[in-house]
Design a protein around this motif. Structure first.
Motif, PDB file in Angstrom:
ATOM      1  N   LEU A   1       3.839   0.713   2.098  1.00  0.00           N
ATOM      2  CA  LEU A   1       4.162   0.473   3.492  1.00  0.00           C
ATOM      3  C   LEU A   1       5.309   1.373   3.911  1.00  0.00           C
ATOM      4  O   LEU A   1       6.225   1.614   3.128  1.00  0.00           O
ATOM      5  CB  LEU A   1       4.570  -0.999   3.660  1.00  0.00           C
ATOM      6  CG  LEU A   1       4.967  -1.495   5.038  1.00  0.00           C
ATOM      7  CD1 LEU A   1       3.764  -1.474   5.965  1.00  0.00           C
ATOM      8  CD2 LEU A   1       5.528  -2.893   4.941  1.00  0.00           C
TER       9      LEU A   1
ATOM     10  N   GLN B   1       8.059   1.625   7.142  1.00  0.00           N
ATOM     11  CA  GLN B   1       8.529   0.875   8.290  1.00  0.00           C
ATOM     12  C   GLN B   1       9.833   1.440   8.816  1.00  0.00           C
ATOM     13  O   GLN B   1      10.612   2.010   8.056  1.00  0.00           O
ATOM     14  CB  GLN B   1       8.803  -0.585   7.913  1.00  0.00           C
ATOM     15  CG  GLN B   1       7.623  -1.470   7.934  1.00  0.00           C
ATOM     16  CD  GLN B   1       8.030  -2.910   7.714  1.00  0.00           C
ATOM     17  OE1 GLN B   1       8.927  -3.192   6.933  1.00  0.00           O
ATOM     18  NE2 GLN B   1       7.353  -3.819   8.382  1.00  0.00           N
TER      19      GLN B   1
ATOM     20  N   LYS C   1       7.807  -9.955   1.479  1.00  0.00           N
ATOM     21  CA  LYS C   1       6.366 -10.150   1.568  1.00  0.00           C
ATOM     22  C   LYS C   1       5.779  -8.895   2.175  1.00  0.00           C
ATOM     23  O   LYS C   1       6.114  -8.533   3.302  1.00  0.00           O
ATOM     24  CB  LYS C   1       6.042 -11.358   2.441  1.00  0.00           C
ATOM     25  CG  LYS C   1       5.293 -12.417   1.703  1.00  0.00           C
ATOM     26  CD  LYS C   1       4.836 -13.511   2.590  1.00  0.00           C
ATOM     27  CE  LYS C   1       4.094 -14.503   1.722  1.00  0.00           C
ATOM     28  NZ  LYS C   1       3.542 -15.570   2.505  1.00  0.00           N
ATOM     29  N   ILE C   2       4.949  -8.194   1.416  1.00  0.00           N
ATOM     30  CA  ILE C   2       4.318  -6.969   1.881  1.00  0.00           C
ATOM     31  C   ILE C   2       2.812  -7.174   1.826  1.00  0.00           C
ATOM     32  O   ILE C   2       2.255  -7.441   0.768  1.00  0.00           O
ATOM     33  CB  ILE C   2       4.727  -5.761   1.013  1.00  0.00           C
ATOM     34  CG1 ILE C   2       6.234  -5.553   1.094  1.00  0.00           C
ATOM     35  CG2 ILE C   2       3.976  -4.513   1.433  1.00  0.00           C
ATOM     36  CD1 ILE C   2       6.756  -4.471   0.179  1.00  0.00           C
ATOM     37  N   LYS C   3       2.179  -7.036   2.975  1.00  0.00           N
ATOM     38  CA  LYS C   3       0.727  -7.207   3.101  1.00  0.00           C
ATOM     39  C   LYS C   3       0.265  -8.558   2.545  1.00  0.00           C
ATOM     40  O   LYS C   3      -0.757  -8.653   1.869  1.00  0.00           O
ATOM     41  CB  LYS C   3      -0.016  -6.067   2.415  1.00  0.00           C
ATOM     42  CG  LYS C   3       0.197  -4.723   3.061  1.00  0.00           C
ATOM     43  CD  LYS C   3      -0.672  -3.677   2.407  1.00  0.00           C
ATOM     44  CE  LYS C   3      -0.510  -2.351   3.110  1.00  0.00           C
ATOM     45  NZ  LYS C   3      -1.340  -1.322   2.504  1.00  0.00           N
TER      46      LYS C   3
ATOM     47  N   PHE D   1       8.130   1.727   1.166  1.00  0.00           N
ATOM     48  CA  PHE D   1       7.994   0.793   0.048  1.00  0.00           C
ATOM     49  C   PHE D   1       6.967   1.365  -0.920  1.00  0.00           C
ATOM     50  O   PHE D   1       5.836   1.641  -0.545  1.00  0.00           O
ATOM     51  CB  PHE D   1       7.547  -0.577   0.553  1.00  0.00           C
ATOM     52  CG  PHE D   1       8.593  -1.264   1.391  1.00  0.00           C
ATOM     53  CD1 PHE D   1       9.640  -1.944   0.799  1.00  0.00           C
ATOM     54  CD2 PHE D   1       8.531  -1.214   2.772  1.00  0.00           C
ATOM     55  CE1 PHE D   1      10.605  -2.571   1.573  1.00  0.00           C
ATOM     56  CE2 PHE D   1       9.478  -1.836   3.553  1.00  0.00           C
ATOM     57  CZ  PHE D   1      10.526  -2.518   2.947  1.00  0.00           C
TER      58      PHE D   1
END
Length: 73
Positions: free
Chosen positions: A14, A16, A29-31, A6
């Motif tokens: 991020l 993953q 929703k990231i962090k 991302f």
């Protein structure tokens, strides 16, 4: 399993391993911050770069009341 990176502009937010790659326009929703997928770039068959835009952080101003007591002279 896909390796999904991302990115916001050129900053990696991020990385993953996911079973499904997110679609364009999907809300994430990231962090702890809301993000929206803007574009998807396949690098190879198992690696994808996902461009996201994060919702701007709203800063709240705190009002500090003067609670100190003044001494009489």
């Amino acid at each position: 399993m896909f390796a999904v990176h991302f990115l916001e502009n050129k900053n990696v937010l991020l990385c993953q391993l996911l079973r499904q790659v997110p679609k364009e326009g999907e809300e994430l929703k990231i962090k702890g911050r809301k993000a929206k997928v803007t574009s998807l770039e396949p690098i190879d068959e198992k690696t994808f770069h996902v461009q996201v835009t994060l919702e701007p952080v709203k800063k709240t101003k705190t009002v500090v009341a003067d609670t100190s007591k003044k001494k009489k002279k």
